[in-house]
Design an enzyme around this catalytic site. Structure first.
Site, short mmCIF file in Angstrom:
data_model
loop_
_atom_site.label_atom_id
_atom_site.label_comp_id
_atom_site.label_asym_id
_atom_site.label_seq_id
_atom_site.Cartn_x
_atom_site.Cartn_y
_atom_site.Cartn_z
N GLU A 254 0.91 -1.46 0.09
CA GLU A 254 0.02 0.58 0.31
C GLU A 254 0.90 1.31 -0.27
O GLU A 254 1.36 1.31 0.79
CB GLU A 254 -0.48 -0.16 0.97
CG GLU A 254 -1.70 0.84 0.87
CD GLU A 254 -2.69 1.69 2.32
OE1 GLU A 254 -2.41 2.59 3.14
OE2 GLU A 254 -2.87 0.55 3.50
N CYS A 288 -2.19 7.80 4.66
CA CYS A 288 -2.13 7.28 3.04
C CYS A 288 -3.71 7.76 2.38
O CYS A 288 -3.53 8.42 1.31
CB CYS A 288 -1.81 6.55 3.06
SG CYS A 288 0.44 5.83 3.33
#
Length: 517
Positions: A254, A288
């Site tokens: 990720e 994120c």
């Protein structure tokens, strides 16, 4: 409420997988809120990684031989321990990262959800299952899974517990061992969660936490592991993907995001503005999947902006080991420099500060106000680059079509948020967005917390998925076993080869009438 006592960190340091701690240099870890030292951890090297892998491989063979139900029981106990020890765990997270307590609780809940979901589904996902053979009756086919071996996890500093040990849960349940490199700024969070796993009954050698610099420890892990799980920047992800590619091992990551939120006319602006504060400024924007771009239809842009700016200005920025602060600190001087640089660059090129825009050394060395900018253009650094801090830009748009087009105009594709007049309108917009997860009428937390569904990025925001069945099965190698019965593919005695091949083709053509073919 004060920071945890030094004895807590001394105990956790002793859990690091370092062969000879007395012979290793030590790194001081500071409390982010104040800069005061919390303790020191030994700094690992390539020899420590090699030793951890040697022990892990021996432990992994024994662990994989245990029934999946026994492995699941360890994680049921782990989840109970997380609940029992949650306050102490949040203390450690806050001390290392400087985030507000509610954001620290997100990590605790993330680990609870992961432990619950994967412990419930692992046995079924790992069971052998039958599939139709090439030739019914003659062939019996089954698909089984084998663990990869030893999985390497390189974890970030922003959510250092759930993205280290939380990501290790499905790998361990799949029958693997794990070697974790926590970020050098936040080793204690990974060690604190690992301690609970050991208490829950996980063999000590099966999970090793090796603190140390990425160039040394991280590189050694990539060179040794059988599969790599990484969370961090897109730039580092590219480098690790290349290294894994050269070794032909699996890689999941990720990576970064420049995540959009769309607000349309008819949306509940009060709810949207309030939720946007959490969506943009959780962990001071160091997330994120947090929102950095707000696209608002012009018909409601002025009203929404006023409500959002007011909500941002009334959010409490501060250092507290309780729930009195809404937004905490940045983690490092480099993060503070990035935010300061992006704001200065934007304002020098014509952006308008609607809220925030200043560092707050009166609160602590790394605090920066939650900041909202208008009139941001692509020529500004924060226009297209990920800031990863408490900075969001707001853009009035003529229509929903423009909002969708602009939201998709990025290399990233991690998360998005949609607020529309109705749920169905929100879902229709969501389906057109280039993002791995989309929340309708929320920011990011429900998608992250839905552990039964895949979570990850498109574009340069990631490779592979965490959560959902794929979040566990990616740590396995599928193996097909086909047993041939009665006759093999050689022609029977006295049957000409050409006649036998015509017979096989006739059988193959008839298979289209069978279910599942």
């Amino acid at each position: 409420m004060p920071a945890p006592e030094a004895g807590v960190f001394d105990r956790l340091s002793a859990l690091a997988a370092i062969e000879d701690p007395a012979a290793r240099p030590r790194k001081t870890i500071a409390e982010t809120f104040t800069g005061t030292p919390l303790g020191t951890v030994p700094v690992g090297d390539a020899q420590d990684v090699a030793a951890a892998f040697t022990k892990a491989r021996a432990a992994q063979a024994r662990w994989a031989a245990r029934p999946a139900g026994e492995r699941c029981a360890v994680f049921d106990r782990f989840r109970t321990l997380i609940i029992d020890e949650r306050e102490a765990l949040m203390d450690v997270i806050q001390a290392e990262t400087g985030k507000a307590r509610w954001a620290a609780q997100e990590e605790i809940m993330g680990m609870m959800f992961a432990a619950r979901y994967f412990a419930r589904v692992a046995s079924k996902l790992l069971e052998p299952h039958s599939v139709p053979g090439a030739f019914p009756v003659l062939n019996r086919a089954s698909v089984r899974t084998q663990p990869k071996g030893v999985v390497g996890v390189i974890a970030p500093w922003n959510y250092p517990m759930v993205l280290s040990i939380g990501d290790s849960i499905p790998a361990l349940l799949a029958g693997n061992a794990v070697v974790v490199k926590p970020d050098s700024q936040t080793p204690y969070s990974a060690l604190a969660a690992a301690e609970l796993l050991y208490r829950a009954g996980l063999p000590r050698d099966l999970l090793a936490v090796v603190p140390g610099p990425g160039a040394v420890v991280g590189t050694a892990i990539v060179d040794e592991c059988d599969y790599m799980m990484f969370t961090g920047s897109s730039a580092t992800g590219r480098t690790l993907a290349e290294q894994c590619g050269r070794r032909l091992i699996g890689f999941s990551a990720e990576l970064g995001g420049k995540n959009p939120m769309i607000v349309t006319r008819g949306a509940n602006l009060n709810k949207a503005a309030k939720a946007a504060v959490r969506a943009c400024f959780s962990n001071a924007g160091q997330l994120c999947i947090s929102i950095e771009r707000l696209y608002v239809e012009k018909a409601v842009a002025e009203e929404f902006t006023a409500k959002f700016v007011t909500a941002v200005q009334t959010a409490k920025l501060g250092a507290a080991y309780d729930y009195s602060a809404d937004i905490g600190s940045l983690i490092s001087e480099s993060q503070l420099e990035t935010v300061t640089k992006h704001v200065a660059d934007a304002t020098s090129k014509g952006a308008t500060v609607l809220a925030g825009g200043k560092a707050r050394p009166d609160l602590g060395p790394l605090f920066y106000e939650p900041t909202v900018l208008a009139d941001v253009t692509d020529e500004m650094e924060c226009g297209r680059e990920e800031t990863f801090g408490p900075l969001v830009s707001i853009y009035p748009v003529d229509s929903v079509e423009d909002a969708i087009r602009l939201a998709n105009d990025t290399e990233y594709g991690l998360n998005a948020s949609v607020w529309a007049r109705t749920k169905s309108e929100g879902e229709a917009i969501a389906q057109r967005l280039h993002a791995g997860t989309v929340c309708v009428d929320e920011g990011y937390a429900p998608a992250w917390g839905t552990t039964g569904a895949p979570m990850g990025g498109m574009g340069i925001s990631g490779v592979g998925r965490r959560h959902g069945p794929d979040g566990l099965l990616k740590f396995t190698e599928p193996q097909t076993v086909v047993v041939t019965r009665f006759l093999n593919l050689d022609p029977p005695p006295l049957v000409p080869h050409e006649k036998w091949q015509r017979f096989l083709m006739t059988v193959a053509r008839s298979l289209r009438f069978l279910p599942g073919r």
